[in-house]
Structure formats: C-alpha cells, structure tokens
Enzyme design. Structure first.
Site, PDB file in Angstrom:
ATOM      1  N   GLU A   1      45.373  12.934  10.251  1.00  0.00           N
ATOM      2  CA  GLU A   1      45.296  11.864   9.250  1.00  0.00           C
ATOM      3  C   GLU A   1      45.252  12.424   7.831  1.00  0.00           C
ATOM      4  O   GLU A   1      45.873  11.885   6.918  1.00  0.00           O
ATOM      5  CB  GLU A   1      44.060  10.984   9.492  1.00  0.00           C
TER       6      GLU A   1
ATOM      7  N   TYR B   1      40.631   3.396   5.142  1.00  0.00           N
ATOM      8  CA  TYR B   1      41.764   3.476   6.073  1.00  0.00           C
ATOM      9  C   TYR B   1      41.585   4.636   7.067  1.00  0.00           C
ATOM     10  O   TYR B   1      41.707   4.469   8.281  1.00  0.00           O
ATOM     11  CB  TYR B   1      43.099   3.635   5.311  1.00  0.00           C
TER      12      TYR B   1
ATOM     13  N   ASP C   1      46.905   0.441   6.032  1.00  0.00           N
ATOM     14  CA  ASP C   1      47.549   1.321   5.047  1.00  0.00           C
ATOM     15  C   ASP C   1      48.705   0.563   4.387  1.00  0.00           C
ATOM     16  O   ASP C   1      48.879  -0.649   4.608  1.00  0.00           O
ATOM     17  CB  ASP C   1      48.026   2.626   5.705  1.00  0.00           C
TER      18      ASP C   1
END
Ligand code: SF4
Length: 361
Positions: free
Chosen positions: A39, A122, A140
């Site tokens: 991520e 997020y 997102d």
C-alpha cells in the site's frame, strides 16, 4: 443506504472482480506487513512500477523487525527510482514504532493503524480489511470516481463533505459482504473499468449508472479547485575532482528531499541569469575564482506534488584537487553513489551521464 445500487454492485462488480482481477502478490496474502508495504509503495506509483520494489523489500527485509533495524540509507537505496522519499522515511519510522512500541506485531485495529506515520484513513482501511477483515471501506481516488459517476453526482470529490458522504455510504455496503473482497473489487473496478476514460461498454453497472445514462461520464467526477503548482528553479553542480569523485551534501532533516543526498545546489523562487549563477558559485567558493563561464547545463523539468522544478545541472571538472576540498560535505565515486539515496531528478541525471551508475532507476 442506497440498497438497489448496493445490490447492483454485489451482483455485478463482485463476480466481475473474481473473473478479471489482476494476479498481484499482495492479493494472495493476509500478512499485514506485506500488505502495508504494497500500500505504501503503490501510493503515487503505478502497479507495474511498484511490483519490483515490493518484491525487493520483502526479499531484503522478510520481517518487519529487519526493516526496523536497517540503517535509513539502506531503505533509501532500495527506494531509489520511486521518488516521494517521505514514503520511505515513514515506512522506516513506522517499522521502528511497531518493533519498539507494539511488540513487533502490526496493530490490528483502525485506531492503532492510524497512529502510524504515513498511514491515513484510506491506507488504514485497506490494511484493516485485507489483513483482518475489518469492515471499513477504503475510499481512494478510484472509488470516489466510480461512485460519483454511478450516482451522477457533481459534488466535488476534493471536498471533505463529499468524501465523508461516500465513505459513510460504502461503510454500510461493506458490512454486508466480505470486507477484503469488497475493497479489492471496489478499487480494481475503478482502476480497470471506471478508469479516467471509462470502459462503459464492458461495465456490469451500466444500466444503473446515472452518469452513463445522462452522458456525463466525461465531466464527472468534479473537482472544486485546481492544485496551484508553483514554479521553482534549481541550479545544481556536479563538481568532479581529478579522481573522478564528485561532491555531495546531505539535505537537512526538514524541507525538500529531507535526508537525501544532492550535489551542491541553489534553489530559487525566480530564474537566475547566467551571470548571477556564476557569481553565486564563485561566492560559495565551490570552484576556482578564475572560472569565467559555466558549461552548458543538463536541463529538465521535474514535477513534484505542488511544484514544477526547472532544473539545470552544470558539470564542472576540476583539474586539481581543490585546496578547500573539505568545504564539501563528502566526495563520492559513481559506484558509491549507487548506494545512497538521491532525489529522482538527480538519479536520472546520474544514469544519463554515467552508464556505470548502479541506482535502481
Ligand atoms: S457505466 Fe461507465 S461511468 Fe458508469 S460506472 Fe460503469 S464504467 Fe463507470
């Protein structure tokens, strides 16, 4: 909650995802460390570019404790070529916090994840759902785009009120399905189908999509304001001694390119004339006072989030080792430079000038 749209999503997008999803390594693990790495790397980076970095980090640091114990320069070296080094810095800081304050285990709550540097709402929702099946929607830019189009909403997606509204709607949807599957599908749907130029002809939501039915897919989503991009002028100097080494300095802990290495440089808000650049170089005593002209620079434009940098790099070869060599923080060989973290624009320059430069870019 908009139940009919949720049903359309559940019956249309979830099966579409199962059939069309890209086979990416971070999708085949529930390990929060690996998911977190992916991520952070994928923030501001395309999947194909980020994939080798993800594999390299896991290969070098198979456990978070190894990442926490590594010197920052080693982390920067692995990060070379990705840019936005604040992500690498936060990755390292978060690993240290987990190692020292969390007993080496990744936090398994949203609140715990949000306390770590570099993790916002997020990313916390993505890690929480993928690793721990916590039902929190990961909203997102991709998700904001397809939700706006599906609802035909012209509410600006850069306003907190719009984000909160979409977040709370999707937080209800995610309660009713597998959280990790929901978030994977929602993000993949935005990345592959409801992309900036949408592939509506393939879309399972077509008959429910207000924007498609009203012909507004080109104008939605809407943003309230354009990000103001400021221009800056960067003059840098590759000063090489007769041994082929060049002078470098380390940036301060704060500000642009914190803790990274650069050549001696001048950053200005306004453009400098050739004469002013030469005078600035002479006044810094970087080169012999007899230098009358600067060589033709390597020039490029480098975009940062809110800045457009006009970059000029001048290569200056010294005939003799300068008497004031210690004015420079450090001299480094091209080979040694490959071990250090430089901002991307300097990496690109080094790669152009020195084929033997071993940076990852
Ligand atoms: S129909 Fe087109 S605009 Fe609407 S959700 Fe599908 S891909 Fe997006």
């Amino acid at each position: 909650m908009n139940s009919s749209l949720f049903e359309a999503f559940r019956q249309g997008v979830l099966p579409w995802y199962e059939q069309n999803r890209r086979d990416l390594p971070w999708r085949n693990t529930r390990d929060p460390y690996a998911i977190w790495l992916s991520e952070i790397i994928l923030q501001q980076t395309r999947v194909q570019q980020g994939l080798p970095y993800y594999l390299a980090f896991l290969s070098e640091f198979s456990e978070i404790s190894e990442l926490a114990a590594a010197p920052e320069d080693q982390v920067f070296r692995l990060w070379q070529g990705l840019g936005y080094y604040s992500r690498a810095r936060n990755l390292h800081r978060a690993a240290k916090i987990i190692a020292t304050e969390c007993g080496g285990s990744f936090p398994n709550t949203l609140e715990g994840l949000l306390k770590l540097p570099g993790i916002g709402p997020y990313t916390a929702a993505a890690i929480a759902s993928f690793a721990f099946d916590i039902p929190k929607a990961a909203v997102d830019g991709n998700v904001l785009r397809w939700m706006s189009r599906l609802l035909g909403s012209d509410a600006p997606i850069d306003l907190p009120a719009t984000r909160n509204w979409i977040q709370s709607e999707l937080d209800e949807w995610i309660q009713k399905v597998s959280p990790h599957l929901f978030n994977q599908a929602a993000m993949e749907f935005g990345a592959l189908l409801c992309s900036p130029v949408p592939k509506c002809v393939l879309c399972p939501l077509q008959e429910h999509c207000v924007s498609f039915l009203q012909g507004t897919t080109q104008t939605i989503p809407v943003k309230s304001k354009k990000v103001k991009v400021e221009e800056r002028f960067l003059y840098a100097f590759l000063i090489q001694n007769p041994r082929g080494e060049f002078a470098i300095e380390r940036r301060a802990k704060n500000g642009i390119w914190a803790n990274l290495y650069t050549f001696p440089m001048i950053l200005q808000e306004t453009e400098m004339s050739e004469k002013d650049i030469l005078n600035a170089v002479l006044s810094q005593k970087w080169v012999s006072p007899s230098l009358e002209r600067l060589p033709q620079p390597y020039s490029t434009v480098h975009l940062l989030t809110h800045r457009k940098l006009k970059v000029h790099i001048f290569s200056i070869l010294l005939k003799n080792m300068p008497k004031n060599a210690s004015i420079f923080e450090r001299w480094i060989s091209v080979k040694g430079a490959g071990e250090l973290g430089f901002p991307k624009v300097f990496e690109q320059f080094l790669k152009t000038q020195f084929p033997q430069y071993a940076g990852r870019i």
